[in-house]
Design a protein around this motif. Structure first.
Motif, PDB file in Angstrom:
ATOM      1  N   PRO A 162      29.449  63.788  39.269  1.00  0.00           N
ATOM      2  CA  PRO A 162      30.902  63.952  39.421  1.00  0.00           C
ATOM      3  C   PRO A 162      31.333  64.183  40.856  1.00  0.00           C
ATOM      4  N   THR A 163      32.605  63.968  41.076  1.00  0.00           N
ATOM      5  CA  THR A 163      33.203  64.278  42.367  1.00  0.00           C
ATOM      6  C   THR A 163      33.334  65.787  42.525  1.00  0.00           C
ATOM      7  N   THR A 164      33.552  66.224  43.730  1.00  0.00           N
ATOM      8  CA  THR A 164      33.769  67.653  43.968  1.00  0.00           C
ATOM      9  C   THR A 164      35.211  68.018  43.619  1.00  0.00           C
ATOM     10  N   ILE A 165      35.419  69.264  43.305  1.00  0.00           N
ATOM     11  CA  ILE A 165      36.771  69.746  43.023  1.00  0.00           C
ATOM     12  C   ILE A 165      36.989  71.054  43.772  1.00  0.00           C
ATOM     13  N   ALA A 166      38.254  71.377  43.984  1.00  0.00           N
ATOM     14  CA  ALA A 166      38.594  72.652  44.620  1.00  0.00           C
ATOM     15  C   ALA A 166      38.577  73.727  43.552  1.00  0.00           C
ATOM     16  N   SER A 225      42.340  63.009  41.864  1.00  0.00           N
ATOM     17  CA  SER A 225      41.711  61.685  41.887  1.00  0.00           C
ATOM     18  C   SER A 225      41.430  61.259  40.453  1.00  0.00           C
ATOM     19  N   VAL A 226      41.211  59.964  40.267  1.00  0.00           N
ATOM     20  CA  VAL A 226      40.825  59.472  38.943  1.00  0.00           C
ATOM     21  C   VAL A 226      39.491  60.093  38.547  1.00  0.00           C
ATOM     22  N   SER A 227      38.588  60.214  39.504  1.00  0.00           N
ATOM     23  CA  SER A 227      37.260  60.759  39.229  1.00  0.00           C
ATOM     24  C   SER A 227      37.306  62.200  38.749  1.00  0.00           C
ATOM     25  N   ALA A 228      38.353  62.944  39.142  1.00  0.00           N
ATOM     26  CA  ALA A 228      38.472  64.334  38.716  1.00  0.00           C
ATOM     27  C   ALA A 228      38.701  64.461  37.222  1.00  0.00           C
ATOM     28  N   ALA A 229      39.018  63.343  36.561  1.00  0.00           N
ATOM     29  CA  ALA A 229      39.183  63.353  35.107  1.00  0.00           C
ATOM     30  C   ALA A 229      37.885  63.762  34.408  1.00  0.00           C
ATOM     31  N   TYR A 230      36.760  63.660  35.112  1.00  0.00           N
ATOM     32  CA  TYR A 230      35.465  64.067  34.576  1.00  0.00           C
ATOM     33  C   TYR A 230      35.508  65.497  34.033  1.00  0.00           C
ATOM     34  N   TYR A 231      36.303  66.363  34.676  1.00  0.00           N
ATOM     35  CA  TYR A 231      36.326  67.774  34.330  1.00  0.00           C
ATOM     36  C   TYR A 231      37.371  68.124  33.268  1.00  0.00           C
ATOM     37  N   GLY A 232      38.195  67.158  32.873  1.00  0.00           N
ATOM     38  CA  GLY A 232      39.286  67.452  31.957  1.00  0.00           C
ATOM     39  C   GLY A 232      39.140  66.785  30.607  1.00  0.00           C
ATOM     40  N   PRO A 233      40.227  66.707  29.848  1.00  0.00           N
ATOM     41  CA  PRO A 233      40.198  66.099  28.514  1.00  0.00           C
ATOM     42  C   PRO A 233      39.727  64.648  28.510  1.00  0.00           C
ATOM     43  N   ALA A 234      39.962  63.926  29.619  1.00  0.00           N
ATOM     44  CA  ALA A 234      39.557  62.526  29.689  1.00  0.00           C
ATOM     45  C   ALA A 234      38.107  62.358  30.148  1.00  0.00           C
ATOM     46  N   GLY A 235      37.385  63.467  30.305  1.00  0.00           N
ATOM     47  CA  GLY A 235      36.007  63.399  30.781  1.00  0.00           C
ATOM     48  C   GLY A 235      35.104  62.481  29.975  1.00  0.00           C
ATOM     49  N   PRO A 236      35.056  62.616  28.634  1.00  0.00           N
ATOM     50  CA  PRO A 236      34.223  61.715  27.840  1.00  0.00           C
ATOM     51  C   PRO A 236      34.638  60.251  27.978  1.00  0.00           C
ATOM     52  N   VAL A 237      35.946  60.002  28.100  1.00  0.00           N
ATOM     53  CA  VAL A 237      36.419  58.632  28.299  1.00  0.00           C
ATOM     54  C   VAL A 237      35.941  58.109  29.645  1.00  0.00           C
ATOM     55  N   PHE A 238      36.028  58.926  30.678  1.00  0.00           N
ATOM     56  CA  PHE A 238      35.594  58.534  32.018  1.00  0.00           C
ATOM     57  C   PHE A 238      34.123  58.129  32.018  1.00  0.00           C
ATOM     58  N   VAL A 239      33.270  58.984  31.479  1.00  0.00           N
ATOM     59  CA  VAL A 239      31.832  58.707  31.457  1.00  0.00           C
ATOM     60  C   VAL A 239      31.522  57.522  30.538  1.00  0.00           C
ATOM     61  N   HIS A 270      28.880  61.099  44.831  1.00  0.00           N
ATOM     62  CA  HIS A 270      29.887  60.405  44.020  1.00  0.00           C
ATOM     63  C   HIS A 270      30.742  59.496  44.881  1.00  0.00           C
ATOM     64  N   GLU A 271      31.230  60.014  45.998  1.00  0.00           N
ATOM     65  CA  GLU A 271      32.111  59.228  46.858  1.00  0.00           C
ATOM     66  C   GLU A 271      31.378  58.029  47.451  1.00  0.00           C
ATOM     67  N   VAL A 272      30.125  58.230  47.869  1.00  0.00           N
ATOM     68  CA  VAL A 272      29.341  57.122  48.421  1.00  0.00           C
ATOM     69  C   VAL A 272      29.147  56.028  47.375  1.00  0.00           C
ATOM     70  N   ALA A 273      28.819  56.427  46.145  1.00  0.00           N
ATOM     71  CA  ALA A 273      28.609  55.451  45.075  1.00  0.00           C
ATOM     72  C   ALA A 273      29.902  54.728  44.729  1.00  0.00           C
TER      73      ALA A 273
END
Length: 276
Positions: free
Chosen positions: A93-97, A42-56, A178-181
């Protein structure tokens, strides 16, 4: 001949352009992460990766810009509420597997939860202080109305509700907040676009074009959310198709289109923030 503009007019132009810029900023950050080989669910999963600061950062900028578009219309009230939801999407953040999630399949990793709690308390505190300040300013500036009171009441209720939810049922909060918001945010944007399509527009081709564009955005977001839910419920993602990523990407693109249309429509408004 040089066209003269007011300071207020220029400010509102820049705020709307900033929303477009922040949306593009987020899209580029996520696109670069995907191009680097990340298989984002998901786009929201970017929170956990290199794009995390950009996402927030992008969502924080969008939230502040939405709040900066002051006004007393129903549309603006909905955008103020959407701004608070954008902050929730950014900092919860969203949940991840992840392997640490047993016995559940998805979770917010334990090592991230302290950060979420810290940021969540900070966001809730600022939102509540902002609501109090907004109420005081509305009274001092003599702009208080039932609409303003209702908007502040909804924002305070949502914030306190989130605090109570996180305090009394943290697992449920981390699993669903996260999903509700995010869904609520896009529903509000669709509602604002629908109101914009419904309200009277200038006569002629330009007015008809604006009405059509707003209608496409409103309908497109709702259809996307419905198909997203259907895709999740029917297990389309198990076939390998990234239904959540595609759905969020389309909704984000429609959000950007909405603000392009808003910028075009109100570019020459002398005081676009005071529209009733």
């Amino acid at each position: 001949m040089r066209i003269r503009t007011t300071s207020t007019q220029r400010t509102y132009r820049y705020v709307r352009l900033a929303i477009i810029g922040a949306t593009v900023f987020l899209a580029i950050g996520v696109a670069l992460e995907v191009a680097g080989g990340a298989a984002l669910p998901s786009v929201s999963a970017a929170y956990y990766g290199p794009a995390g600061p950009v996402f927030v950062g992008a969502l924080s900028a969008i939230a502040l810009a939405l709040l900066g578009l002051s006004g007393r219309s129903l549309e603006q009230g909905l955008l103020d509420i959407a701004a608070v939801l954008a902050l929730a999407v950014a900092y919860v953040p969203t949940t991840i597997a992840a392997g640490v999630c047993e016995p559940v399949l998805r979770c917010v990793p334990p090592e991230v939860r302290a950060t979420v709690a810290n940021n969540g308390v900070a966001v809730a505190s600022v939102v509540l202080l902002g609501a109090i300040s907004g109420a005081i300013l509305a009274r001092v500036q003599k702009t208080a109305s039932r609409g303003v009171a209702a908007t502040i009441g909804v924002i305070v209720s949502l914030t306190l509700g989130a605090v109570v939810w996180a305090s009394t049922a943290p697992e449920g909060f981390f699993a669903m907040a996260h999903e509700v918001a995010a869904v609520s945010f896009f529903v509000l944007i669709a509602a604002v676009a629908a109101l914009a399509a419904w309200r009277p527009q200038s006569s002629g081709r330009r007015g008809a074009g604006l009405r059509h564009a707003y209608g496409v955005v409103a309908g497109g977001i709702i259809v996307t959310l419905v198909l997203l839910v259907v895709g999740i419920v029917t297990g389309v993602e198990r076939t390998g198709f990234p239904v959540v990523f595609v759905g969020e990407s389309i909704a984000l693109a429609l959000f950007g289109v909405f603000w392009v249309v808003q910028t075009v429509e109100f570019w020459n408004d002398a005081d676009p923030g005071l529209r009733e």
